[in-house]
Design a protein around this motif. Structure first.
Motif, mmCIF file in Angstrom:
data_model
loop_
_atom_site.group_PDB
_atom_site.id
_atom_site.type_symbol
_atom_site.label_atom_id
_atom_site.label_comp_id
_atom_site.label_asym_id
_atom_site.label_seq_id
_atom_site.Cartn_x
_atom_site.Cartn_y
_atom_site.Cartn_z
ATOM 1 N N SER A 1 -1.597 7.750 0.105
ATOM 2 C CA SER A 1 -1.156 8.372 1.361
ATOM 3 C C SER A 1 -1.503 7.578 2.608
ATOM 4 O O SER A 1 -2.179 8.061 3.512
ATOM 5 N N CYS A 2 -1.037 6.346 2.668
ATOM 6 C CA CYS A 2 -1.250 5.527 3.853
ATOM 7 C C CYS A 2 -0.268 5.956 4.938
ATOM 8 O O CYS A 2 0.929 6.049 4.697
ATOM 9 N N THR A 3 -0.787 6.223 6.122
ATOM 10 C CA THR A 3 0.074 6.577 7.249
ATOM 11 C C THR A 3 -0.216 5.636 8.406
ATOM 12 O O THR A 3 -1.315 5.098 8.522
ATOM 13 N N VAL A 4 0.792 5.443 9.249
ATOM 14 C CA VAL A 4 0.618 4.601 10.431
ATOM 15 C C VAL A 4 1.107 5.382 11.642
ATOM 16 O O VAL A 4 2.132 6.052 11.596
ATOM 17 N N ILE B 1 0.856 -1.191 0.000
ATOM 18 C CA ILE B 1 0.000 0.000 0.000
ATOM 19 C C ILE B 1 0.894 1.244 0.000
ATOM 20 O O ILE B 1 1.695 1.421 0.908
ATOM 21 N N PRO B 2 0.754 2.108 -1.007
ATOM 22 C CA PRO B 2 1.628 3.285 -1.115
ATOM 23 C C PRO B 2 1.457 4.285 0.030
ATOM 24 O O PRO B 2 0.338 4.544 0.476
ATOM 25 N N PHE C 1 -3.571 2.596 11.182
ATOM 26 C CA PHE C 1 -3.316 3.116 9.846
ATOM 27 C C PHE C 1 -4.455 4.045 9.455
ATOM 28 O O PHE C 1 -5.593 3.857 9.886
ATOM 29 N N THR C 2 -4.154 5.019 8.582
ATOM 30 C CA THR C 2 -5.202 5.836 7.984
ATOM 31 C C THR C 2 -4.919 6.001 6.493
ATOM 32 O O THR C 2 -3.769 6.032 6.062
ATOM 33 N N LEU C 3 -6.010 6.074 5.729
ATOM 34 C CA LEU C 3 -5.963 6.397 4.306
ATOM 35 C C LEU C 3 -6.888 7.587 4.100
ATOM 36 O O LEU C 3 -8.037 7.561 4.553
ATOM 37 N N ASN C 4 -6.413 8.618 3.431
ATOM 38 C CA ASN C 4 -7.271 9.765 3.143
ATOM 39 C C ASN C 4 -8.307 9.382 2.103
ATOM 40 O O ASN C 4 -7.977 8.762 1.093
ATOM 41 N N VAL C 5 -9.545 9.757 2.351
ATOM 42 C CA VAL C 5 -10.624 9.512 1.388
ATOM 43 C C VAL C 5 -11.304 10.839 1.055
ATOM 44 O O VAL C 5 -12.514 10.924 0.969
#
Length: 112
Positions: free
Chosen positions: A55-58, A48-49, A65-69
């Motif tokens: 923009s996956c962040t941990v 996952i990029p 983890f979060t992914l911007n939507v």
């Protein structure tokens, strides 16, 4: 990856496009569906990029983890086999649990 949900309500929300549209609007619902498809198609979290547009962040402290939507929401999840601990090897994360769709920090600051 295998995707789990903490409860039936979260599963019903995320697995039915019309529920997402009702809760978040068409654009955010479409983006949530795209991110869930991306997560399901990936063999593990190492695929996952971390760069835009995904923009996956941990969080090192919580292991979440979060992914911007979109500009106002994030998809929040954690490794199913490591609920609280930091993640050392992303390729070992092959199952996740969706925690929910949350407002972004910028959107949280605007709510009053």
């Amino acid at each position: 990856m295998k995707i789990r949900f903490p409860d039936k309500a979260c599963q019903e929300l995320c697995n039915h496009h019309r529920n997402l549209v009702h809760a978040f609007g068409e654009e955010i619902a479409r983006r949530i569906c795209c991110m869930l498809s991306l997560l399901q198609a990936a063999p593990n979290m190492a695929e996952i990029p971390a760069k835009p547009p995904v923009s996956c962040t941990v969080s090192p402290a919580s292991g979440k983890f979060t992914l911007n939507v979109g500009k106002t929401h994030q998809l929040e999840f954690r490794a199913a086999n490591s609920p609280v601990a930091p993640i050392d090897d992303l390729s070992a994360v092959k199952e996740i649990e969706i925690l929910g769709i949350i407002p972004t920090p910028a959107a949280r600051g605007k709510q009053r």
